[in-house]
Design an enzyme around this catalytic site. Structure first.
Site, mmCIF file in Angstrom:
data_model
loop_
_atom_site.group_PDB
_atom_site.id
_atom_site.type_symbol
_atom_site.label_atom_id
_atom_site.label_comp_id
_atom_site.label_asym_id
_atom_site.label_seq_id
_atom_site.Cartn_x
_atom_site.Cartn_y
_atom_site.Cartn_z
ATOM 1 N N ASP A 10 0.869 -1.164 0.000
ATOM 2 C CA ASP A 10 0.000 0.000 0.000
ATOM 3 C C ASP A 10 0.913 1.223 0.000
ATOM 4 O OD1 ASP A 10 -2.452 1.531 0.430
ATOM 5 O OD2 ASP A 10 -3.219 -0.305 1.351
ATOM 6 N N ASP B 229 -3.228 4.573 -2.344
ATOM 7 C CA ASP B 229 -4.342 5.028 -1.511
ATOM 8 C C ASP B 229 -4.886 6.378 -1.995
ATOM 9 O OD1 ASP B 229 -5.763 4.512 1.096
ATOM 10 O OD2 ASP B 229 -4.916 6.461 1.584
ATOM 11 N N GLU C 296 -6.596 3.648 -5.879
ATOM 12 C CA GLU C 296 -7.934 3.769 -5.283
ATOM 13 C C GLU C 296 -8.538 5.093 -5.730
ATOM 14 O OE1 GLU C 296 -10.133 3.705 -0.926
ATOM 15 O OE2 GLU C 296 -8.290 4.811 -1.225
ATOM 16 N N HIS D 162 -10.829 -3.755 3.369
ATOM 17 C CA HIS D 162 -10.788 -3.348 4.778
ATOM 18 C C HIS D 162 -11.681 -2.141 5.079
ATOM 19 C CE1 HIS D 162 -8.229 -0.730 2.548
ATOM 20 N NE2 HIS D 162 -8.117 0.077 3.576
ATOM 21 N N ASP D 163 -12.330 -1.578 4.070
ATOM 22 C CA ASP D 163 -13.128 -0.365 4.264
ATOM 23 C C ASP D 163 -14.632 -0.605 4.234
ATOM 24 O OD1 ASP D 163 -10.988 1.384 4.555
ATOM 25 O OD2 ASP D 163 -10.814 1.740 2.403
HETATM 26 C C1 GLC Z 1 -8.311 4.850 1.920
HETATM 27 C C2 GLC Z 1 -8.081 3.624 2.762
HETATM 28 C C3 GLC Z 1 -8.757 3.805 4.078
HETATM 29 C C4 GLC Z 1 -8.155 5.010 4.757
HETATM 30 C C5 GLC Z 1 -8.231 6.251 3.863
HETATM 31 C C6 GLC Z 1 -7.339 7.330 4.369
HETATM 32 O O1 GLC Z 1 -9.643 5.001 1.580
HETATM 33 O O2 GLC Z 1 -8.487 2.474 2.089
HETATM 34 O O3 GLC Z 1 -8.642 2.676 4.896
HETATM 35 O O4 GLC Z 1 -8.802 5.258 5.970
HETATM 36 O O5 GLC Z 1 -7.816 5.978 2.549
HETATM 37 O O6 GLC Z 1 -5.992 6.960 4.210
#
Ligand code: GLC
Ligand code: CA
Length: 561
Positions: A102, A206, A260, A333-334
């Protein structure tokens, strides 16, 4: 018929995501770690995946469990050492498993050296690594603009010593990096090189579409939440920065990237992932199919609409085919667990299998999240004291401000919180689900006595074996990897049916999203009697001619050679 597709390794792979804190604890301190991961590499290999994506392993004060990084070049003490990480990379590679890290560069932790130094001294070069700005009134009475944080109140935090504010789109402890500063981009490239030199194969980037902010940081449109987003999401500069990363680092190393991208549409995505000269990412995680039972966030719940979900999937399947490549996922994980969300815990294994076939048989690179393969479910927390996530506490405040009762908020939170995905992986029926010999950092789901890897290993009809078989079938059949996609019965509220075509071979995927019987006749051109039923979630199913009456959450995958 179909556009020729460039064949590449990352299109043929499937990926397993590990959220390290809850995967497996090797040293008995209650926290998952690298030792634990190493002990499970054979298990991961047995799933027939080709890569692991690790949620952040770096040094972090854990305001957002690793997504607040204090040192980009080290492994968190909770998880182990850099030496152990090297062993892990070697051991994974020896098994033919790639490693994807990540990469969180929209923000750092406020405990990162850069932030500390830039905060201590306005003249430090690190000051301009972040968005430090004067308030609109002296003395910290009015922030520089009206942006809201996605995690914690306003997006600006005041520092009295400096009489300046810093920007944080996420939590207060996650100050945003100023990517317009070339020195910051050099740092990012060097961080990438550091891990690539250690042997990692790529990155999951991310919230990568947030890394550029509108010049002048103007006020955002005053909506109830996410104020300012139009000024920090998907700006043209993102493409410039990503081009720099790709040309200077990723391409020379042959590294893989998946970005993402909240709020992404197929049309906008093309700018980033269309193959050819301007491509800056290999794949993208969009959120459109995750909006079938909610609006904007998992927390604003609406009844699940299969039609909405199908529309999103089909739009991306059609939109990318032949020119770009999809990332396929349902869990990470979200988000809460998918059987609670789109299936039915009463038909846990059946609906789990249906969901697996539904997305893994589409065109794209599939991602499977830890515990998904054994059908882990959501967990109930008795009170807000049991919530660990900064986001849950923020949402509680937001709902309070809307006048919701505490009881109602707790009930929403239990369903919506991403903590549902963060309970320890259930390895066995032993104490603490075999996750740790010590006291787990977060409660284990009490259903571990029934739902666990060991039980699934011993059951030939388990969801676990189904995932294995499905991923193997995909790997062995170019039809599933490269075939085109056509949806049938689009207006059905209960059935998701699509076909894949490749070099004269066809796959017909039938999924029921209801416990009620639904009668269906195979689409034109398919003779079910001639197809080979390669996947199903009930025993001894047959078709009457070309007609099926579905069982609860039934799935069937027919192959036509
Ligand atoms: C992304 C991650 C998430 C995190 C956010 C801030 O969406 O997947 O888990 O809280 O970014 O870094
Ligand atoms: Ca540990």
């Amino acid at each position: 018929m179909s556009t020729p597709i460039n064949k590449t390794w990352y299109k043929e792979m499937s990926v397993y995501q590990i959220w390290p804190r809850s995967f497996c604890d090797g040293n008995g301190d209650g926290i998952g770690d690298l030792e634990g991961v190493i002990s499970k590499l054979d298990y991961i290999k047995s799933l027939n995946v080709d890569a692991i994506w690790f949620s952040p392993l770096y040094t972090s004060p854990n305001a957002d469990y690793g997504y607040d990084i204090a040192d980009y070049r080290n492994i968190s003490e909770d998880y182990g050492t850099l030496e152990q990480f090297k062993t892990l990379v070697d051991e994974a590679h020896r098994r033919g498993i790639k490693i994807i890290m990540d990469l969180v560069v929209n923000h750092t932790s406020d405990e990162h050296e850069w932030f500390k130094q830039g905060r201590a001294d306005k003249n430090s070069p690190y000051h301009d690594y972040y968005y430090w700005r004067k308030g609109k009134k002296p003395g910290g009475k009015k922030p520089p603009n009206n942006w809201k944080s996605l995690f914690e109140g306003g997006a600006w935090e005041y520092d009295a010593d400096l009489d300046e504010y810093y920007l944080h789109i996420f939590a207060k402890k996650q100050p945003d990096l100023n990517m317009s500063n070339p020195a910051v981009r050099e740092e990012v490239k060097n961080i990438m090189r550091f891990w690539l030199d250690l042997g990692v194969d790529g990155f999951r980037e991310d919230v990568i579409t947030y890394i550029a902010k509108r010049e002048g940081l103007p006020n955002g449109f005053p909506i109830p939440a996410a104020v300012g987003m139009e000024h920090y999401s998907g700006l043209p500069k993102v493409h410039d920065y990503l081009t720099e990363f790709r040309k200077e680092v990723l391409e020379p190393y042959g590294a893989f990237t998946v970005g993402e991208a909240p709020m992404m549409t197929p049309k906008k995505a093309k700018k980033y992932i269309e193959e050819g000269g301007n491509q800056v990412l290999d794949l993208m995680f969009h959120f459109q199919h995750m909006g079938a039972d909610c609006i904007f966030t998992d927390w604003i719940v609406t009844p699940f609409s299969l039609k909405r979900m199908k529309k999103a999937f089909s739009r991306w399947q059609r939109g990318m085919y032949g020119t770009a490549w999809n990332a396929l996922y349902l869990e990470n994980h979200d988000h809460p667990r998918i059987i609670n969300r789109y299936g039915d815990p009463l038909y846990r294994v059946e609906s789990g299998k249906m969901l697996a076939a539904m997305y893994i048989c589409q065109c794209g690179t599939p991602f499977v999240y830890q515990g998904q393969e054994i059908g882990m479910l959501n967990t109930e927390r008795g009170s807000f004291d049991d919530f660990k996530d900064v986001m849950a506490h923020n949402m509680r405040k937001t709902f309070r401000s809307f006048g919701f009762s505490e009881k109602r908020i707790l009930s929403i939170a239990n369903k919506a919180t991403r903590e549902n995905a963060r309970t320890p992986v259930q390895w066995s029926a032993a104490k603490n689900a075999g996750f740790t010999a010590g006291a787990p950092w977060v409660g284990v789901n009490p259903n571990y006595t029934e739902i666990n890897v060991e039980a699934a290993e011993n059951d030939a009809d388990s969801l676990l074996h189904f995932y294995r078989a499905l991923l193997k079938f995909r790997k062995e059949n170019e039809l599933v990897i490269y075939g085109d996609y056509k949806e049938h019965f689009k207006s059905s509220r209960n059935l998701y049916v699509y076909e894949r075509n490749y070099k004269g071979r066809r796959l017909l995927v039938i999924c029921s999203f209801t416990d009620k019987p639904v009668k269906l006749t195979a689409p034109k051109g398919f003779d079910l009697q001639k197809g080979e039923l390669v996947f199903q979630n009930y025993k001894d199913v047959t078709a009457q001619g070309n007609t099926i009456v579905t069982k609860p959450y039934e799935t069937r995958v027919y192959l036509f050679n």
